[in-house]
Design a protein around this motif. Structure first.
Motif, PDB file in Angstrom:
ATOM      1  N   ASN A 147       2.347  -0.917 -11.396  1.00  0.00           N
ATOM      2  CA  ASN A 147       1.621   0.147 -12.103  1.00  0.00           C
ATOM      3  C   ASN A 147       2.005   1.541 -11.601  1.00  0.00           C
ATOM      4  O   ASN A 147       1.369   2.520 -11.944  1.00  0.00           O
ATOM      5  N   ARG A 148       3.061   1.605 -10.815  1.00  0.00           N
ATOM      6  CA  ARG A 148       3.445   2.858 -10.170  1.00  0.00           C
ATOM      7  C   ARG A 148       4.857   3.290 -10.576  1.00  0.00           C
ATOM      8  O   ARG A 148       5.770   2.474 -10.640  1.00  0.00           O
ATOM      9  N   ALA A 149       5.006   4.581 -10.827  1.00  0.00           N
ATOM     10  CA  ALA A 149       6.316   5.186 -11.074  1.00  0.00           C
ATOM     11  C   ALA A 149       6.525   6.242  -9.993  1.00  0.00           C
ATOM     12  O   ALA A 149       5.619   7.032  -9.720  1.00  0.00           O
ATOM     13  N   THR A 150       7.692   6.243  -9.381  1.00  0.00           N
ATOM     14  CA  THR A 150       7.983   7.228  -8.338  1.00  0.00           C
ATOM     15  C   THR A 150       9.109   8.134  -8.802  1.00  0.00           C
ATOM     16  O   THR A 150      10.232   7.674  -9.040  1.00  0.00           O
ATOM     17  N   LEU A 151       8.758   9.409  -8.948  1.00  0.00           N
ATOM     18  CA  LEU A 151       9.745  10.411  -9.350  1.00  0.00           C
ATOM     19  C   LEU A 151      10.618  10.758  -8.157  1.00  0.00           C
ATOM     20  O   LEU A 151      10.142  10.843  -7.033  1.00  0.00           O
ATOM     21  N   GLN A 184       1.933  -0.236 -18.429  1.00  0.00           N
ATOM     22  CA  GLN A 184       1.129  -0.602 -17.262  1.00  0.00           C
ATOM     23  C   GLN A 184       1.140   0.464 -16.159  1.00  0.00           C
ATOM     24  O   GLN A 184       0.357   0.387 -15.221  1.00  0.00           O
ATOM     25  N   VAL A 185       1.997   1.481 -16.269  1.00  0.00           N
ATOM     26  CA  VAL A 185       2.041   2.518 -15.235  1.00  0.00           C
ATOM     27  C   VAL A 185       0.790   3.384 -15.339  1.00  0.00           C
ATOM     28  O   VAL A 185       0.499   3.961 -16.384  1.00  0.00           O
ATOM     29  N   THR A 186       0.036   3.434 -14.229  1.00  0.00           N
ATOM     30  CA  THR A 186      -1.204   4.211 -14.205  1.00  0.00           C
ATOM     31  C   THR A 186      -1.136   5.390 -13.252  1.00  0.00           C
ATOM     32  O   THR A 186      -1.998   6.259 -13.274  1.00  0.00           O
ATOM     33  N   GLU A 187      -0.120   5.412 -12.385  1.00  0.00           N
ATOM     34  CA  GLU A 187       0.005   6.537 -11.472  1.00  0.00           C
ATOM     35  C   GLU A 187       1.479   6.867 -11.249  1.00  0.00           C
ATOM     36  O   GLU A 187       2.341   5.999 -11.256  1.00  0.00           O
ATOM     37  N   VAL A 188       1.704   8.165 -11.092  1.00  0.00           N
ATOM     38  CA  VAL A 188       3.051   8.666 -10.857  1.00  0.00           C
ATOM     39  C   VAL A 188       3.052   9.350  -9.500  1.00  0.00           C
ATOM     40  O   VAL A 188       2.189  10.184  -9.210  1.00  0.00           O
ATOM     41  N   TRP A 189       4.002   8.979  -8.674  1.00  0.00           N
ATOM     42  CA  TRP A 189       4.159   9.555  -7.347  1.00  0.00           C
ATOM     43  C   TRP A 189       5.401  10.425  -7.328  1.00  0.00           C
ATOM     44  O   TRP A 189       6.366  10.170  -8.051  1.00  0.00           O
ATOM     45  N   ALA A 190       5.370  11.437  -6.508  1.00  0.00           N
ATOM     46  CA  ALA A 190       6.529  12.301  -6.293  1.00  0.00           C
ATOM     47  C   ALA A 190       6.590  12.610  -4.805  1.00  0.00           C
ATOM     48  O   ALA A 190       5.578  12.511  -4.105  1.00  0.00           O
ATOM     49  N   PHE A 191       7.758  12.947  -4.334  1.00  0.00           N
ATOM     50  CA  PHE A 191       7.874  13.368  -2.944  1.00  0.00           C
ATOM     51  C   PHE A 191       8.888  14.488  -2.848  1.00  0.00           C
ATOM     52  O   PHE A 191       9.806  14.596  -3.661  1.00  0.00           O
ATOM     53  N   THR A 192       8.671  15.345  -1.876  1.00  0.00           N
ATOM     54  CA  THR A 192       9.562  16.476  -1.645  1.00  0.00           C
ATOM     55  C   THR A 192       9.423  16.880  -0.190  1.00  0.00           C
ATOM     56  O   THR A 192       8.464  16.490   0.482  1.00  0.00           O
ATOM     57  N   GLY A 193      10.358  17.651   0.290  1.00  0.00           N
ATOM     58  CA  GLY A 193      10.269  18.141   1.666  1.00  0.00           C
ATOM     59  C   GLY A 193       8.993  18.948   1.841  1.00  0.00           C
ATOM     60  O   GLY A 193       8.588  19.702   0.955  1.00  0.00           O
ATOM     61  N   GLY A 215      -0.936  18.641 -11.912  1.00  0.00           N
ATOM     62  CA  GLY A 215      -1.876  17.554 -11.707  1.00  0.00           C
ATOM     63  C   GLY A 215      -1.571  16.587 -10.575  1.00  0.00           C
ATOM     64  O   GLY A 215      -2.275  15.610 -10.401  1.00  0.00           O
ATOM     65  N   PHE A 216      -0.543  16.857  -9.797  1.00  0.00           N
ATOM     66  CA  PHE A 216      -0.249  16.007  -8.642  1.00  0.00           C
ATOM     67  C   PHE A 216      -1.069  16.490  -7.455  1.00  0.00           C
ATOM     68  O   PHE A 216      -1.239  17.689  -7.267  1.00  0.00           O
ATOM     69  N   GLU A 217      -1.570  15.544  -6.679  1.00  0.00           N
ATOM     70  CA  GLU A 217      -2.357  15.882  -5.490  1.00  0.00           C
ATOM     71  C   GLU A 217      -1.660  15.338  -4.258  1.00  0.00           C
ATOM     72  O   GLU A 217      -1.201  14.186  -4.256  1.00  0.00           O
ATOM     73  N   GLU A 218      -1.592  16.164  -3.216  1.00  0.00           N
ATOM     74  CA  GLU A 218      -0.954  15.737  -1.974  1.00  0.00           C
ATOM     75  C   GLU A 218      -1.735  14.579  -1.379  1.00  0.00           C
ATOM     76  O   GLU A 218      -2.959  14.600  -1.326  1.00  0.00           O
ATOM     77  N   GLN A 219      -1.002  13.535  -0.937  1.00  0.00           N
ATOM     78  CA  GLN A 219      -1.620  12.334  -0.393  1.00  0.00           C
ATOM     79  C   GLN A 219      -1.352  12.181   1.105  1.00  0.00           C
ATOM     80  O   GLN A 219      -2.263  11.941   1.865  1.00  0.00           O
ATOM     81  N   PHE A 220      -0.087  12.295   1.504  1.00  0.00           N
ATOM     82  CA  PHE A 220       0.248  12.138   2.923  1.00  0.00           C
ATOM     83  C   PHE A 220       1.653  12.676   3.176  1.00  0.00           C
ATOM     84  O   PHE A 220       2.391  12.988   2.238  1.00  0.00           O
ATOM     85  N   GLU A 221       1.987  12.789   4.453  1.00  0.00           N
ATOM     86  CA  GLU A 221       3.334  13.190   4.869  1.00  0.00           C
ATOM     87  C   GLU A 221       3.944  12.041   5.657  1.00  0.00           C
ATOM     88  O   GLU A 221       3.236  11.256   6.284  1.00  0.00           O
ATOM     89  N   TYR A 229       8.627  14.458   4.583  1.00  0.00           N
ATOM     90  CA  TYR A 229       8.348  14.488   3.152  1.00  0.00           C
ATOM     91  C   TYR A 229       6.852  14.548   2.913  1.00  0.00           C
ATOM     92  O   TYR A 229       6.073  13.924   3.621  1.00  0.00           O
ATOM     93  N   THR A 230       6.462  15.277   1.873  1.00  0.00           N
ATOM     94  CA  THR A 230       5.093  15.266   1.377  1.00  0.00           C
ATOM     95  C   THR A 230       5.077  14.389   0.134  1.00  0.00           C
ATOM     96  O   THR A 230       5.908  14.557  -0.762  1.00  0.00           O
ATOM     97  N   TYR A 231       4.151  13.436   0.102  1.00  0.00           N
ATOM     98  CA  TYR A 231       4.008  12.535  -1.038  1.00  0.00           C
ATOM     99  C   TYR A 231       2.803  12.979  -1.855  1.00  0.00           C
ATOM    100  O   TYR A 231       1.735  13.252  -1.314  1.00  0.00           O
ATOM    101  N   LEU A 232       2.993  13.060  -3.167  1.00  0.00           N
ATOM    102  CA  LEU A 232       1.956  13.505  -4.087  1.00  0.00           C
ATOM    103  C   LEU A 232       1.759  12.447  -5.158  1.00  0.00           C
ATOM    104  O   LEU A 232       2.685  11.708  -5.498  1.00  0.00           O
TER     105      LEU A 232
END
Length: 171
Positions: free
Chosen positions: A83-87, A116-125, A139-145, A153-156
């Motif tokens: 259910n996850r897509a990672t940009l 079925q994808v319900t959330e999209v994740w992204a990461f960047t420095g 609409g992305f919210e920071e989750q963890f580093e 990396y910061t994951y959103l």
């Protein structure tokens, strides 16, 4: 017949035939990032053409590109898992940055995602302020580093349909 103006940006799936141009675009786009972090060995700069072709052939990866005429000016890669897509590897040609191409790609990828994808994740420095601003604005919210060698990396995350559900409950 396409009635769009000659200078209109078109967005479409990238295929093996685009691999060389995509590799060139990514390298040009990520040089600034590598300089910012003092690391010329970030994955977008070290990926080989053969590795890129293998990536484009994967069933669990979708890569789209933005074209201005015959020139590839932007791209985004999405890896699918349940259910996850990672940009990843959101790249815009240096001379085209700041024109909304990255934002267009963020939204253009959505129709390519399985239902079925319900959330999209992204990461960047974590120091890539421009990237972080763009993701949070949409609409992305920071989750963890997470540290990977010298780079952190910061994951959103953006939960799909969350905004739509909130809007419907207020209607």
């Amino acid at each position: 017949m396409n009635d769009a103006p000659a200078d209109a940006t078109r967005i479409e799936l990238l295929e093996d035939a685009h691999a060389g141009e995509l590799l060139t675009l990514r390298r040009a786009a990520f040089v600034t990032e590598a300089q910012q972090y003092g690391d010329p060995n970030i994955p977008p700069l070290t990926q080989t053409l053969a590795e890129l072709r293998d990536d484009l052939a994967r069933d669990d990866v979708v890569t789209i590109g933005a074209w201005e005429g015959h020139r590839l000016v932007g791209s985004i890669r999405v890896e699918l898992e349940g259910n996850r897509a990672t940009l990843g590897r959101l790249a815009v040609a240096p001379d085209q940055q700041g024109k909304g191409i990255g934002t267009s790609l963020l939204f253009a990828i959505l129709p390519y995602l399985p239902e079925q994808v319900t959330e999209v994740w992204a990461f960047t420095g974590k120091d890539s302020k421009q990237n972080l601003t763009m993701y949070t604005k949409h609409g992305f919210e920071e989750q963890f580093e997470d540290a990977a060698g010298e780079l952190t990396y910061t994951y959103l995350r953006r939960v799909l349909h969350e905004v739509e559900a909130r809007n419907e409950s207020h209607a």
